[in-house]
Every structure is written in C-alpha cells, then in structure tokens.
Design a protein around this motif. Structure first.
Motif, PDB file in Angstrom:
ATOM      1  N   HIS A 235      -9.856  10.667   3.461  1.00 47.02           N
ATOM      2  CA  HIS A 235      -9.725  10.226   4.841  1.00 47.02           C
ATOM      3  C   HIS A 235      -9.040  11.308   5.673  1.00 47.02           C
ATOM      4  O   HIS A 235      -8.446  12.251   5.139  1.00 47.02           O
ATOM      5  N   SER A 236      -9.113  11.162   6.983  1.00 44.76           N
ATOM      6  CA  SER A 236      -8.477  12.116   7.881  1.00 44.76           C
ATOM      7  C   SER A 236      -6.952  12.010   7.782  1.00 44.76           C
ATOM      8  O   SER A 236      -6.410  11.006   7.302  1.00 44.76           O
ATOM      9  N   THR A 237      -6.285  13.047   8.263  1.00 44.26           N
ATOM     10  CA  THR A 237      -4.823  13.030   8.282  1.00 44.26           C
ATOM     11  C   THR A 237      -4.308  11.851   9.102  1.00 44.26           C
ATOM     12  O   THR A 237      -3.367  11.149   8.700  1.00 44.26           O
ATOM     13  N   SER A 238      -4.932  11.621  10.239  1.00 47.17           N
ATOM     14  CA  SER A 238      -4.501  10.522  11.104  1.00 47.17           C
ATOM     15  C   SER A 238      -4.632   9.172  10.410  1.00 47.17           C
ATOM     16  O   SER A 238      -3.701   8.356  10.435  1.00 47.17           O
ATOM     17  N   ASP A 239      -5.781   8.946   9.770  1.00 42.88           N
ATOM     18  CA  ASP A 239      -5.988   7.678   9.070  1.00 42.88           C
ATOM     19  C   ASP A 239      -5.010   7.529   7.909  1.00 42.88           C
ATOM     20  O   ASP A 239      -4.491   6.442   7.645  1.00 42.88           O
ATOM     21  N   THR A 240      -4.766   8.631   7.211  1.00 41.55           N
ATOM     22  CA  THR A 240      -3.880   8.577   6.055  1.00 41.55           C
ATOM     23  C   THR A 240      -2.443   8.289   6.479  1.00 41.55           C
ATOM     24  O   THR A 240      -1.742   7.489   5.855  1.00 41.55           O
ATOM     25  N   LEU A 241      -1.999   8.942   7.539  1.00 42.33           N
ATOM     26  CA  LEU A 241      -0.639   8.685   8.022  1.00 42.33           C
ATOM     27  C   LEU A 241      -0.477   7.236   8.444  1.00 42.33           C
ATOM     28  O   LEU A 241       0.566   6.604   8.181  1.00 42.33           O
ATOM     29  N   ASP A 242      -1.508   6.688   9.066  1.00 48.24           N
ATOM     30  CA  ASP A 242      -1.441   5.286   9.458  1.00 48.24           C
ATOM     31  C   ASP A 242      -1.363   4.385   8.229  1.00 48.24           C
ATOM     32  O   ASP A 242      -0.578   3.425   8.196  1.00 48.24           O
ATOM     33  N   TYR A 243      -2.162   4.702   7.205  1.00 49.37           N
ATOM     34  CA  TYR A 243      -2.163   3.883   5.989  1.00 49.37           C
ATOM     35  C   TYR A 243      -0.822   3.991   5.259  1.00 49.37           C
ATOM     36  O   TYR A 243      -0.319   3.011   4.715  1.00 49.37           O
ATOM     37  N   ILE A 244      -0.247   5.194   5.270  1.00 49.50           N
ATOM     38  CA  ILE A 244       1.081   5.358   4.666  1.00 49.50           C
ATOM     39  C   ILE A 244       2.095   4.460   5.368  1.00 49.50           C
ATOM     40  O   ILE A 244       2.952   3.822   4.729  1.00 49.50           O
ATOM     41  N   GLY A 245       1.984   4.389   6.712  1.00 51.41           N
ATOM     42  CA  GLY A 245       2.882   3.508   7.451  1.00 51.41           C
ATOM     43  C   GLY A 245       2.697   2.054   7.070  1.00 51.41           C
ATOM     44  O   GLY A 245       3.674   1.319   6.890  1.00 51.41           O
ATOM     45  N   VAL A 246       1.440   1.650   6.928  1.00 56.08           N
ATOM     46  CA  VAL A 246       1.159   0.271   6.527  1.00 56.08           C
ATOM     47  C   VAL A 246       1.690   0.012   5.118  1.00 56.08           C
ATOM     48  O   VAL A 246       2.300  -1.029   4.843  1.00 56.08           O
ATOM     49  N   TRP A 247       1.468   0.960   4.219  1.00 57.92           N
ATOM     50  CA  TRP A 247       1.933   0.807   2.834  1.00 57.92           C
ATOM     51  C   TRP A 247       3.450   0.629   2.791  1.00 57.92           C
ATOM     52  O   TRP A 247       3.964  -0.315   2.188  1.00 57.92           O
ATOM     53  N   ASN A 248       4.160   1.535   3.440  1.00 54.86           N
ATOM     54  CA  ASN A 248       5.616   1.466   3.383  1.00 54.86           C
ATOM     55  C   ASN A 248       6.172   0.274   4.149  1.00 54.86           C
ATOM     56  O   ASN A 248       7.243  -0.252   3.812  1.00 54.86           O
ATOM     57  N   ALA A 249       5.453  -0.170   5.175  1.00 60.73           N
ATOM     58  CA  ALA A 249       5.908  -1.363   5.895  1.00 60.73           C
ATOM     59  C   ALA A 249       5.942  -2.572   4.967  1.00 60.73           C
ATOM     60  O   ALA A 249       6.793  -3.453   5.097  1.00 60.73           O
ATOM     61  N   GLY A 250       5.000  -2.591   4.014  1.00 59.44           N
ATOM     62  CA  GLY A 250       4.938  -3.726   3.097  1.00 59.44           C
ATOM     63  C   GLY A 250       5.632  -3.505   1.772  1.00 59.44           C
ATOM     64  O   GLY A 250       6.068  -4.469   1.129  1.00 59.44           O
ATOM     65  N   MET A 251       5.742  -2.234   1.322  1.00 66.39           N
ATOM     66  CA  MET A 251       6.208  -1.998  -0.043  1.00 66.39           C
ATOM     67  C   MET A 251       7.329  -0.974  -0.183  1.00 66.39           C
ATOM     68  O   MET A 251       7.612  -0.507  -1.283  1.00 66.39           O
ATOM     69  N   LEU A 252       7.978  -0.615   0.917  1.00 65.47           N
ATOM     70  CA  LEU A 252       9.159   0.245   0.808  1.00 65.47           C
ATOM     71  C   LEU A 252      10.312  -0.626   0.313  1.00 65.47           C
ATOM     72  O   LEU A 252      10.871  -1.433   1.060  1.00 65.47           O
ATOM     73  N   ALA A 253      10.655  -0.459  -0.962  1.00 63.84           N
ATOM     74  CA  ALA A 253      11.590  -1.380  -1.624  1.00 63.84           C
ATOM     75  C   ALA A 253      13.024  -0.857  -1.522  1.00 63.84           C
ATOM     76  O   ALA A 253      13.424   0.050  -2.272  1.00 63.84           O
ATOM     77  N   GLU A 254      13.788  -1.431  -0.620  1.00 67.20           N
ATOM     78  CA  GLU A 254      15.165  -0.977  -0.426  1.00 67.20           C
ATOM     79  C   GLU A 254      16.013  -1.185  -1.681  1.00 67.20           C
ATOM     80  O   GLU A 254      16.886  -0.363  -1.994  1.00 67.20           O
ATOM     81  N   SER A 255      15.744  -2.274  -2.409  1.00 66.40           N
ATOM     82  CA  SER A 255      16.520  -2.523  -3.631  1.00 66.40           C
ATOM     83  C   SER A 255      16.227  -1.470  -4.692  1.00 66.40           C
ATOM     84  O   SER A 255      17.132  -1.052  -5.440  1.00 66.40           O
ATOM     85  N   HIS A 256      14.972  -0.993  -4.755  1.00 68.76           N
ATOM     86  CA  HIS A 256      14.626   0.054  -5.713  1.00 68.76           C
ATOM     87  C   HIS A 256      15.315   1.365  -5.314  1.00 68.76           C
ATOM     88  O   HIS A 256      15.796   2.119  -6.170  1.00 68.76           O
ATOM     89  N   MET A 257      15.321   1.638  -4.000  1.00 72.86           N
ATOM     90  CA  MET A 257      15.981   2.854  -3.517  1.00 72.86           C
ATOM     91  C   MET A 257      17.476   2.810  -3.813  1.00 72.86           C
ATOM     92  O   MET A 257      18.060   3.809  -4.259  1.00 72.86           O
ATOM     93  N   GLN A 258      18.088   1.673  -3.607  1.00 72.09           N
ATOM     94  CA  GLN A 258      19.519   1.543  -3.878  1.00 72.09           C
ATOM     95  C   GLN A 258      19.821   1.769  -5.348  1.00 72.09           C
ATOM     96  O   GLN A 258      20.801   2.428  -5.711  1.00 72.09           O
ATOM     97  N   GLU A 259      18.942   1.244  -6.224  1.00 71.58           N
ATOM     98  CA  GLU A 259      19.125   1.458  -7.660  1.00 71.58           C
ATOM     99  C   GLU A 259      18.994   2.939  -7.996  1.00 71.58           C
ATOM    100  O   GLU A 259      19.753   3.465  -8.820  1.00 71.58           O
ATOM    101  N   ALA A 260      18.069   3.629  -7.354  1.00 73.30           N
ATOM    102  CA  ALA A 260      17.905   5.063  -7.605  1.00 73.30           C
ATOM    103  C   ALA A 260      19.158   5.835  -7.184  1.00 73.30           C
ATOM    104  O   ALA A 260      19.640   6.715  -7.916  1.00 73.30           O
TER     105      ALA A 260
END
Length: 283
Positions: A235-260
């Motif tokens: 996919h294009s850079t623009s589409d990929t950046l948008d999808y990354i935003g969608v992914w992290n909006a739903g699955m950026l796990a703060e508890s996992h980050m804190q454990e790390a």
C-alpha cells in the motif's frame, strides 16, 4: 492441533519457539503430497493455538529442499483425469493450484515471524517457500535456483510476487530467465539472505538466538510489526500511516508498555500475555 509425527517434518516447541525441520534428507527434502498437506496444518496449528511466538524452519541433510517431488506430476493431482475439455481442465488446474499456493501463503499469514535457515540447494519450490518467510539465512554451500525454467515451466507457487520484494527486479528476471544457481555470497549481496555461515550448526545457533530475542518481546507488538510491514509493502505510505494509526488506536497496550519499562528497570525478562487462540472454523 499438532500431530505426534509427520512424514516430512519434525516439529518441536521450546521456550516459545517452534522449530519445523524438513526431515527427508534421503529424498533431498523434496516436496511430496504429504509435504503440501501437512505444512499448512502445522503452521496454522501453531498460529491458531498461539503455541509459539516465533517459528523457525530448517532442514536435515545436504540440501534444504530439491523442490517439488516428481511424484506430484503423476496422475491427476492438478487436473482431473475425468475431464477432456481443455477449458474445464484449465479451470480445475487453476483451482487445484490455489490449494498448493495456500500451503505457503499460511507462512506469510501467520501472526508470528517465520525465520528460515537454508543449506545446500534451495531449488524450485524452495524459493517459493523461503520467500514466504520473514527473514532468511544460509550456509556458504547454499545456492538458490528457480528450477522451473529448467524443466520448461513457469514458476507458479509464489516466486514472482515474493522474490522481487527482497531482490531487484533485474535479479528476479535473471534468476527466472536463466534458471541459474545463485551462490550464497551473491544471495547475501542482492538481499535474499541476511547473513552467510560456514556451517549448519553456526547458522542454527545464530537463528535460534534471533528467535529467542524475538520471543522475549511483546507478542502483540511483534505481530503488529509483521502486519504493518506487510501492509506497507502493498500500500501507499499514506494508506499505511493511516492503518498504523488505526492499529495503534485499538491495540497500543499501555499495560504491556509499562511491563516492558518495569522489566528493563528491574533487569529482568518482561512477562507479556500470549496471543489469543483463534478458531479453526468460522463458528
């Protein structure tokens, strides 16, 4: 569910790393009917059951694989012997071929990274197989060959869409048009493999160390990396950046980050939740 034994593979799981070994060295690990049927079952069992965080594929013997076993071309494996109309036969061939292609598609579709360690010949279908994986290494005696051209075929299980993701189009064309053997050092030079090792043992030690390091990371973060890297490739850079935003909006796990962060400060290995199991069927 994994079986206790397979005709073409040995499968072990230890420390969150699954190791699939091609185990027919007497037949140069050629890809017979059992190979094509069992490989996707193994990969999907590991993936759907979240049985490991990383998969390593290697092989026994002199060669990684000689490619498609000649027995596949006998009988009616691709085209129904009961049909005589060439157009009906062509449709049957296409749909049967899709099942064969599926056997390697599952490697790319697996949620966890698939690492491939090669020695000796990586021939024909072997190119298709390793290019479906995420990272490749080889020994100094390895060579890579699009063998289909040498037997008057056009490679059809994944070589062309996948090989050009890792090497230049010019090299894909040279390998495909000539059917030549590309030696290990040239394979590294053109980007097909990451590193070359003098011995099989040295290579596996290195690959397993990489696998172990990946297995220490958050499985959700790693599967996110694989998903988004593969998405960005198509996919294009623009589409990929948008999808990354969608992914992290739903699955950026703060508890996992804190454990790390905490594990790093406490100088211990982080403890992360495993990926969830998925269904084998729709319902």
């Amino acid at each position: 569910m994994l079986k206790d034994n397979y005709e073409c593979f040995d499968v072990t799981i230890s420390d969150k790393v699954a190791h699939i070994v091609l185990s027919r060295p007497e037949a140069m690990n050629s890809m017979n009917k059992a190979f094509w049927n069992d490989l996707p079952q193994i990969i999907q069992a590991i993936d759907r059951g979240a049985l490991a965080r990383v998969i390593v594929i290697s092989s026994q013997g002199k060669h990684f694989t000689a490619g498609m076993d000649l027995s596949i071309f006998a009988g009616d494996d691709l085209t129904s012997a009961e049909q005589h109309d060439q157009y009906i036969n062509a449709d049957v061939f296409r749909n049967n071929l899709k099942r064969i292609q599926h056997s390697f598609n599952v490697i790319e579709e697996a949620r966890m990274p698939v690492l491939v360690a090669c020695q000796g010949g990586v021939i024909g279908g072997g190119i298709d197989m390793i290019c479906a994986g995420d990272i490749r290494w080889c020994t100094s005696d390895a060579f890579f060959c699009v063998q289909e051209t040498n037997i008057a075929m056009t490679a059809d299980v994944g070589t062309f869409p996948r090989l050009q993701r890792y090497v230049s189009e010019s090299w894909v064309k040279q390998m495909a048009y000539t059917g030549e053997r590309v030696p290990a050092e040239k394979a590294k030079e053109i980007g097909l493999v990451n590193d070359v090792f003098e011995s099989h043992d040295q290579m596996l030690t290195h690959v397993m160390a990489i696998a172990s390091e990946i297995a220490k990371k958050s499985p959700l973060a790693v599967t996110g990396c694989k998903t988004l890297i593969n998405y960005g490739r198509d996919h294009s850079t623009s589409d990929t950046l948008d999808y990354i935003g969608v992914w992290n909006a739903g699955m950026l796990a703060e508890s996992h980050m804190q454990e790390a962060f905490t594990a790093s400060m406490e100088k211990r290995e982080a403890v992360f939740p495993e990926l969830g199991k998925t269904r084998d069927t729709a319902f």
